[in-house]
Design an enzyme around this catalytic site. Structure first.
Site, PDB file in Angstrom:
ATOM      1  CD  GLU A 407      -3.058  -1.075   0.308  1.00  0.00           C
ATOM      2  OE1 GLU A 407      -3.104  -0.115  -0.468  1.00  0.00           O
ATOM      3  OE2 GLU A 407      -3.903  -1.983   0.325  1.00  0.00           O
ATOM      4  N   GLY A 408       2.020   1.170  -0.635  1.00  0.00           N
ATOM      5  CA  GLY A 408       2.990   2.262  -0.636  1.00  0.00           C
ATOM      6  C   GLY A 408       3.900   2.116   0.566  1.00  0.00           C
TER       7      GLY A 408
END
Length: 597
Positions: A407-408
């Site tokens: 998610e980054g």
């Protein structure tokens, strides 16, 4: 002199930095309604009965087990919580959907599988699909009849998603797009029925496609052997002239980045929820172990060193959930505001998530790092047994680590926190210039003495206000000095991002305890007051250190000395006995043999 203005009922994203919030209007976990509490209890019961007893079988990737568990979750409605009823979902609000992520967050690999399915596996089609695409796919995804996955990452493009090499070319007859390339680290990839896959049309137009298992030219690799989340199906996907019907393009050609980045905003907040759910379970396991494990003829929970650990774990979890549900309510309110303005369902939630993208990035960082801290300290409390596979804390330790990457990465999310804030200021969405200039003027004036107001939390409120001034001082000066070069000064940006994360958490926790005390009285919430005051005391030191390091990275001479004095002034906290406070927090958990807050 205060940098804050009068309270605004619904703050815009990032506006908490320059405006004051009201405790009475702040949503907290104590505000969950009866239905939401029942949903959370149902999730916990599902884990206890269906998932936790089968963790070894799940980790061994027993064929059919994970899809079967997802089918059972689907029967309870847990796969379609926020999907509209017209597509077979329950149509619940954003807070309830977030609670499901928290409630299922302690399920190790199962949590990963279900989060991927309900998030990146379903939402791209729900929010960007045509009427026909949604009719075909969403009802099956909502019930679990079909399982979803998402293909974005490639061997040479992780954080740089737009650097993907997979291509798509329209066939001569215009009926198909031919996909060529590969994707890696695909969660649920081994058993999913439908995939959202990103590819560049004609080599440059980054676009998204709905790919079904069984499409000609689509194959998958073997299961990856991973350090943690071993029971989560993770494979590579291969496309060799894969024939995807032209009507399966998702969204607009060349607009794949809009899908990828908007879905990530929601995913980051919900990852925080899942991480905190996992942290609560790991903490309860550690409390129980500490009360039953004896050394030197007494439970180790009697020792100050263990109490310190347990209390700090609890503080970080409690503070994190305060920030999480404060933000979730903002997203929910914004969604309803946009719906009332006749925005379509998909635009309403995507618009709401984009509005609070800054907060979502901060929550992702904090939630994932809290879980890492809790499971690490949990292993330490378990001692040698914590290194044994017989104790679940060792699995929790391994499974936690991935959360700081997907998610980054947390580094990317820290950079995004400041990047988005500054870009909104430049576009006029956030008025940072005025408050930052006031802080600069205040530095030249004689410091104020006295709080100006006398109330139970007046000292804490002033400290949070000063934390905001410290951020405005460091960020304003950095922008003024570095101008366009600031993007290349990642260390400075990350220091200021950490100041922002600490400040947002501190304010969220303070507002929560103020609301609790206003309702029930001070005596009923002494332990929660201890948690807030301990967090504030420690945060003041962290914010001062990050502020100092940021300023030393770009300033010198008299300017540097003046700003360092300012940072010191704005982070000066009253002395507080955190040792005794932590003992009181730990004693409460020890008496109940779990995380009880």
């Amino acid at each position: 002199m205060s940098t804050t203005t009068q309270v605004s009922k619904v703050l815009k994203g990032g506006e908490w930095l320059i405006k004051e919030s009201n405790a009475a209007e702040t949503f907290t976990p104590e505000d969950f309604n009866e239905e939401q509490r029942m949903v959370l209890e149902m999730c916990n019961s599902f884990l206890d009965s269906e998932v936790i007893p089968n963790l070894d079988r799940i980790d061994n990737l027993e064929k059919g087990l994970m899809p079967g568990l997802m089918d059972k979750a689907g029967e309870l409605g847990l796969l379609g919580t926020s999907i509209p009823e017209e597509y077979g979902g329950l149509g619940k609000d954003f807070i309830t959907a977030t609670l499901v992520n928290e409630g299922l967050g302690g399920g190790h690999s199962f949590s990963v599988a279900i989060a991927a399915h309900t998030g990146i596996g379903t939402l791209p089609i729900l929010y960007f699909g045509t009427t026909e695409q949604k009719a075909k796919y969403i009802s099956k995804l909502a019930t679990g009849e079909w399982k979803g996955a998402y293909g974005l990452t490639e061997p040479n493009s992780g954080s740089d998603a737009l650097g993907a090499k997979t291509t798509a070319k329209l066939s001569a007859d215009g009926k198909y797009y031919l996909l060529n390339g590969q994707k890696c680290w695909i969660t649920n990839g081994g058993f999913a029925d439908v995939y959202t896959v990103f590819a560049k049309v004609d080599g440059d137009k980054f676009s998204a496609f709905i790919v079904e298992r069984g499409f000609e030219g689509f194959t998958q690799g073997p299961e990856e052997h991973k350090m943690g989340i071993k029971g989560s199906s993770t494979v590579q996907l291969y496309f060799q002239d894969c024939k995807v019907p032209a009507e399966n393009m998702l969204g607009e050609i060349g607009k794949g980045h809009v899908i990828a980045f908007n879905i990530l905003n929601i995913g980051r907040l919900k990852l925080c929820a899942a991480a905190l759910g996992g942290a609560k379970r790991a903490l309860s396991d550690s409390v129980l172990y500490a009360t039953t494990r004896e050394q030197f003829k007494q439970p180790i929970s009697n020792f100050g060193a263990i109490k310190h650990k347990l209390a700090e774990m609890a503080i970080q979890v409690w503070v994190g959930e305060s920030a999480l549900y404060r933000t979730s309510k903002w997203v929910d309110d914004k969604e309803h505001e946009l719906l009332a303005a006749n925005k379509p369902f998909n635009e309403a939630l995507l618009g709401a998530a984009e509005e609070y993208a800054i907060e979502c990035a901060m929550l992702k960082v904090y939630g994932s790092e809290v879980l890492d801290f809790v499971v690490d300290e949990g292993v330490q409390i378990h001692g040698g047994n914590g290194f044994s596979a017989e104790y679940n804390i060792s699995r929790a330790y391994r499974d936690s680590r991935i959360n700081r990457i997907y998610e980054g990465t947390n580094e990317i999310n820290r950079l995004l926190t400041l990047d988005m804030t500054l870009k909104r200021a430049m576009k006029g969405r956030l008025d940072l210039m005025g408050p930052a200039m006031k802080v600069s003027q205040e530095l030249m004036s004689i410091p104020e003495f006295g709080n100006g107001e006398e109330s139970l939390f007046s000292t804490e409120k002033k400290l949070v206000t000063n934390f905001k001034k410290a951020i405005l001082l460091a960020a304003g000066a950095a922008v003024q000095k570095l101008m366009m070069k600031i993007e290349g000064e990642q260390e400075i940006l990350m220091h200021i991002a950490d100041m922002a994360i600490d400040t947002f958490n501190a304010e969220s926790a303070l507002l929560r305890v103020m609301k609790m005390v206003e309702k029930d009285g001070e005596a009923a919430h002494q332990v929660e007051i201890d948690m807030v005051r301990t967090y504030l005391s420690d945060a003041s030191d962290r914010i001062q250190k990050n502020g100092k390091d940021a300023i030393n990275g770009f300033a010198d001479g008299d300017e540097q000395r003046m700003m360092l004095l300012g940072i010191k002034r704005f982070t000066k906290a009253q002395p507080f006995n955190t040792k005794d406070a932590r003992r009181r927090i730990a004693d409460r958990m020890i008496s109940e043999k779990k995380y009880p807050f």
